[in-house]
Design an enzyme around this catalytic site. Sequence first.
Site, PDB file in Angstrom:
ATOM      1  N   ARG B 266       0.859  -1.186   0.000  1.00  0.00           N
ATOM      2  CA  ARG B 266       0.000   0.000   0.000  1.00  0.00           C
ATOM      3  C   ARG B 266       0.895   1.236   0.000  1.00  0.00           C
ATOM      4  NH1 ARG B 266      -2.592   1.008   5.363  1.00  0.00           N
ATOM      5  NH2 ARG B 266      -1.188   2.796   5.369  1.00  0.00           N
ATOM      6  N   HIS B 270      -3.812   4.727   4.376  1.00  0.00           N
ATOM      7  CA  HIS B 270      -4.950   3.798   4.425  1.00  0.00           C
ATOM      8  C   HIS B 270      -6.153   4.431   3.724  1.00  0.00           C
ATOM      9  CE1 HIS B 270      -8.238   1.357   5.856  1.00  0.00           C
ATOM     10  NE2 HIS B 270      -8.722   2.365   6.549  1.00  0.00           N
ATOM     11  N   TYR B 279       3.429   5.976  11.283  1.00  0.00           N
ATOM     12  CA  TYR B 279       3.747   4.618  11.716  1.00  0.00           C
ATOM     13  C   TYR B 279       4.661   3.839  10.777  1.00  0.00           C
ATOM     14  CZ  TYR B 279      -0.418   3.968   8.761  1.00  0.00           C
ATOM     15  OH  TYR B 279      -1.324   4.022   7.741  1.00  0.00           O
TER      16      TYR B 279
END
Lengths: 326, 366
Positions: B266, B270, B279
């Site tokens: 990815r 998100h 993160y």
Amino acid sequence: MSEMTLVEAINLALARAMEDDPDVIVLGEDVGINGGVFRATAGLQTRFGSERVLDTPLAELLISGLCVGMAAQGLKPIGEIQFMGFLYPCIDQLVNHASRIRNRSQGRLTCPMVLRTPHGAGIRAPEHHSESTEAMLAHIPGLRVVIPSSPERAYGLLLAAIRDPDPVVFLEPTRIYRAAKGEVEDNGEALPLDVAFVLREGRDVTLISWGAMLKETMAAADALAVEGITAEVVDLATLKPYDEVTVLGSVAKTGRCVIVHEATRTGGFGAEIAALIAERSLTSLLAPVARITGYDTVIPMARLEQHMMPSVGRIVTAARKACQFS
Amino acid sequence: MASKKMADGGLPVVARFEVRHRNYLAPDGSINRPLPAFASDANLLVSLYRAMVLLRSFDRKAVALQRTGRLGTYAVSLGQEAVSVGIASAMRSEDVLLPSYRDNGALLWRGVNPEEILLFWGGDERGNHFSGPVEDFPFCVPVGSQAPHAAGVGYAFKLRKEPRVAVCLFGDGATSKGDVYEAMNFAGVHKLPVVFVATNNQWAISVPLRLQTGCETLAQKAIAAGFIGEQVDGSDVVAVRAAAEEAVAAARDGQGPRFIEALAYRLGDHTTSDDASRYRQEAEVQARWREEPIARLRAFLVGQKMWSKAEEERLAAECHERVEAAVERYLATEPRRPETMFDHLYAELPEVYAAQRRELAGEGDV
């Protein structure tokens, strides 16, 4: 016409629906050769085959989710959850999918499914087998929640639930599965959903209940009659959406109302009915609305369960108090 | 492996399992192994390429709309375009797709209009009443909860003896949910025509794969359900398409379900509500850009003389035009009247709720 128990009437309705409509599928744990733990599906697999009466793996979420997928494909799945205490993994599917796939797809996909499960306490069953959390289900938009209180209504309402184009949770009063007996004609005729049944007419006080608790409620009406109090008994039958007209009509006539359910009181479905009466019929009230319910505690195991559940005495006392209120 | 240790201890081995990995195109577009038959069809490869480019172009615009307050939260496919496009390309229109919320590429391939996708993410249910196959499911937001539906759909196909396949897409996070395992287990029991596809993009919002599972692969989860799980390079659309073609054909042929783990990454956040820099390290993301599917297929196509710079420019213009036109139609779509929120709640709205609908419509008190 023949006399049968409530669970036999369920079985009869399932067989009738399967006979009439090849899209009707029965699925659940032990529903096949074993005929279900309460025998509600007895004989169905022999008669209709294991493709239409299938034993699922032991996974309740799966059962409800399979029903959604099958229903979207035009089948009419009837899932069985062995006890209401095992229904909770299905809540995700009921809330997020079954009840709203029609709305969220704007009518492109629909969900004509029925999820059957035994409801209530009083059979000295193990832990987690005695739940009556119908109010949780009645809070879900897009769903129907139905509970019969006699063999005749079990037959007619289950047929209606199966034929309904929307999802229905069909709660079956465990305590009177075999205790309730009555004449049922296997005529394939459904009873109306969303309609309450007036089981007994009266002038002095309205007693509203559903499921197995109607047994105590009717007994309370008998006892009150001896005292000269005539009670009108309303079987709500469909909790979602419920028959406001019959409730309000009865209370307008009697001016007094006692709501009886074995589920815990706080946030129970009785609160909804009491609120409706307060909002819409306050001026017809001659006494405060009373709720006779299970206590706000975890349903105790067998040794104490009788003490949790409303008794005939508690109902009679509440009705008498309403009639004496001034 | 545990079974091997037991065997060493003198106990008999009762079962052994293998998981295969499929890849054809290397990140630079060179060929790692002989290509599958369909890869000789230049038109097909080009159409896969065009679909991926359209998706990326659509995503870019959707994010711009979100950033300027004209679209709600949106989930981009950046880096994993090959999965949804490659899988959908192996389906027939009569098959049923059960997508997750990030599978726009599959919807677009199956004929959903871009403005319908925008309508959905713009907060309008009519986006789900789309122009794609009428029995396809809408986006599934509760992670993995569409997997049991896929099993139910597959059961219906099998019961009615229809040669159709249900294809269920979800992410790596979904494989941690009981829903997915319960569905796979049932599909395995009844050998249902269902293809389960996990896009393993390494991140479930901020949770990395190593905290999602102790398994070496996600594909091996199919083994516990009794059917084949294959891992494919999800940045290689040829591999995705080949695996999907095989799985869909086997399912249609009555051989039961398959599971495809598409290894991808990815590259984006998100969703537009997320900030992945909180993160994960930028260096990790940058490294993964070298594997991304569009540049990879382009390098292959150019190398094979199937694609030119001029065609690339024309495609960019076409995508731009198509997306802009869709945005225009989306923005021109008037909101529904408030009372229509009651429409399609039930087949026939019960009178008790009809009163609320009238209130919302300003037609008198409840």
